[in-house]
Design a protein around this motif. Structure first.
Motif, short mmCIF file in Angstrom:
data_model
loop_
_atom_site.label_atom_id
_atom_site.label_comp_id
_atom_site.label_asym_id
_atom_site.label_seq_id
_atom_site.Cartn_x
_atom_site.Cartn_y
_atom_site.Cartn_z
N SER A 99 -42.75 -22.54 80.77
CA SER A 99 -41.41 -23.12 80.63
C SER A 99 -40.60 -22.55 79.46
O SER A 99 -39.80 -23.25 78.85
CB SER A 99 -41.54 -24.63 80.48
N VAL A 100 -40.79 -21.27 79.17
CA VAL A 100 -40.02 -20.64 78.10
C VAL A 100 -38.63 -20.28 78.61
O VAL A 100 -38.49 -19.58 79.62
CB VAL A 100 -40.74 -19.38 77.58
N ALA A 101 -37.60 -20.76 77.94
CA ALA A 101 -36.22 -20.50 78.36
C ALA A 101 -35.32 -20.08 77.20
O ALA A 101 -34.13 -19.87 77.39
CB ALA A 101 -35.63 -21.73 79.04
N ILE A 122 -47.16 -16.03 79.33
CA ILE A 122 -45.83 -16.63 79.34
C ILE A 122 -45.12 -16.40 80.66
O ILE A 122 -45.11 -15.28 81.19
CB ILE A 122 -44.95 -16.01 78.22
N CYS A 123 -44.50 -17.47 81.18
CA CYS A 123 -43.54 -17.36 82.27
C CYS A 123 -42.19 -17.86 81.76
O CYS A 123 -42.13 -18.84 81.00
CB CYS A 123 -43.96 -18.20 83.48
N LEU A 124 -41.13 -17.20 82.17
CA LEU A 124 -39.78 -17.64 81.84
C LEU A 124 -39.30 -18.61 82.90
O LEU A 124 -39.37 -18.30 84.10
CB LEU A 124 -38.83 -16.44 81.77
N GLN A 125 -38.82 -19.77 82.48
CA GLN A 125 -38.32 -20.75 83.44
C GLN A 125 -36.86 -20.43 83.77
O GLN A 125 -36.02 -20.31 82.88
CB GLN A 125 -38.43 -22.17 82.91
N VAL A 126 -36.58 -20.34 85.07
CA VAL A 126 -35.25 -19.98 85.54
C VAL A 126 -34.65 -21.16 86.31
O VAL A 126 -35.31 -21.75 87.17
CB VAL A 126 -35.30 -18.74 86.46
N ASN A 127 -33.42 -21.48 86.00
CA ASN A 127 -32.70 -22.55 86.71
C ASN A 127 -32.06 -21.94 87.95
O ASN A 127 -30.89 -21.54 87.94
CB ASN A 127 -31.66 -23.17 85.79
N VAL A 128 -32.83 -21.88 89.04
CA VAL A 128 -32.34 -21.17 90.24
C VAL A 128 -31.34 -21.98 91.04
O VAL A 128 -30.63 -21.43 91.89
CB VAL A 128 -33.52 -20.77 91.16
N SER A 129 -31.26 -23.30 90.81
CA SER A 129 -30.34 -24.13 91.59
C SER A 129 -29.08 -24.51 90.81
O SER A 129 -28.21 -25.18 91.36
CB SER A 129 -31.05 -25.38 92.11
N LEU A 160 -42.18 -15.36 86.19
CA LEU A 160 -41.09 -16.33 86.21
C LEU A 160 -41.55 -17.64 86.85
O LEU A 160 -42.45 -17.66 87.69
CB LEU A 160 -39.91 -15.76 87.01
N MET A 161 -40.89 -18.72 86.45
CA MET A 161 -41.16 -20.04 87.00
C MET A 161 -39.85 -20.73 87.35
O MET A 161 -38.83 -20.49 86.71
CB MET A 161 -41.92 -20.88 85.96
N ALA A 162 -39.88 -21.57 88.38
CA ALA A 162 -38.69 -22.36 88.74
C ALA A 162 -39.10 -23.71 89.29
O ALA A 162 -40.17 -23.87 89.87
CB ALA A 162 -37.84 -21.61 89.76
N VAL A 163 -38.19 -24.68 89.08
CA VAL A 163 -38.31 -26.02 89.66
C VAL A 163 -36.98 -26.32 90.37
O VAL A 163 -36.10 -26.95 89.80
CB VAL A 163 -38.58 -27.10 88.60
N THR A 196 -46.58 -12.67 88.21
CA THR A 196 -46.67 -14.11 88.44
C THR A 196 -45.34 -14.72 88.86
O THR A 196 -44.32 -14.53 88.19
CB THR A 196 -47.17 -14.83 87.17
N LEU A 197 -45.39 -15.45 89.97
CA LEU A 197 -44.28 -16.30 90.41
C LEU A 197 -44.82 -17.72 90.49
O LEU A 197 -45.57 -18.06 91.42
CB LEU A 197 -43.74 -15.86 91.76
#
Length: 229
Positions: A99-101, A122-129, A160-163, A196-197
């Motif tokens: 959740s690194v942003a 590390i994964c970077l959290q992306v606000n895709v919505s 990267l990570m997304a919610v 990683t996704l």
């Protein structure tokens, strides 16, 4: 067979079916059991059923579980919002951070990571919505953040990570996840070498797998509904 054991089998079967439908190998997708708010004994039961990777969102709770279960060969992922004053605890105890942003947070994690523990994944959290209430960096800001993070010592930028926003619309689910995959592909086209996704949860893991997820984060479907108290 325990309820957790049974639930894990169901989730693993869903992953296998989705992977095959996507023309992928099931072992390309790791299952991350989201154990936040559940007791250490519950994590122990999941480990007994063959689960080794667990996700926590609250630092103090996660650190306490890590200590209680230190005798088990578990891999711990921090997946929640990160406060600056919590970076040391995260860096000292977890194996992954999804959740690194912000560059500031990444820098603090790098500074606090004990050299003897090896790089922090590390994964970077992306606000895709594009939701104002959602954590994560905007898609157009991923590139400069990724450039900054990959230069930091004691960190390993993995992906990267997304919610995305909750939705029963499969087409929308896939569109959000596809956007994250395309961002990863763009970074890799420039030599980042990310693998990683982190995307997909209990309700939408199939759509995520169809779009290339390598880690699905599943809590409710394994452990049941969380207490609202």
């Amino acid at each position: 067979m325990s309820t957790i054991d049974s639930n894990l089998q169901v989730v693993r079967t869903r992953i296998v079916i989705a992977a095959r439908a996507a023309g992928r190998e099931p072992d390309e997708i790791a299952l991350l059991a989201v154990s936040k708010t559940f007791a250490a004994a519950t994590v122990h039961a999941a480990h007994a059923a063959g689960q080794s990777e667990f996700g926590e969102s609250y630092v103090q709770e996660g650190v306490e579980k890590i200590a209680l279960l230190s005798a088990l060969p578990l891999i711990w992922h921090f997946i929640g919002p990160i406060q600056s004053n919590k970076t040391r605890s995260i860096a000292e105890h977890f194996d992954w951070v999804h959740s690194v942003a912000r560059e500031k947070i990444a820098l603090r994690l790098a500074q606090a990571r004990p050299p003897g523990k090896g790089p922090l994944n590390i994964c970077l959290q992306v606000n895709v919505s594009g939701e104002a209430s959602k954590s994560g960096v905007a898609p157009e800001e991923v590139w400069p953040l990724a450039v900054a993070v990959r230069t930091l010592p004691r960190l390993r930028l993995r992906g990267l990570m997304a919610v995305p926003e909750p939705s029963d619309d499969i087409a929308l689910q896939r569109r959000r996840f596809r956007g994250l995959r395309l961002l990863l592909e763009k970074l890799n086209a420039s030599g980042f070498g990310l693998d990683t996704l982190s995307m997909g949860m209990s309700q939408d893991l199939e759509a995520a797998i169809m779009e290339g997820a390598t880690i699905v984060r599943v809590g409710t479907a394994i452990f049941g509904e969380r207490s609202k108290a």
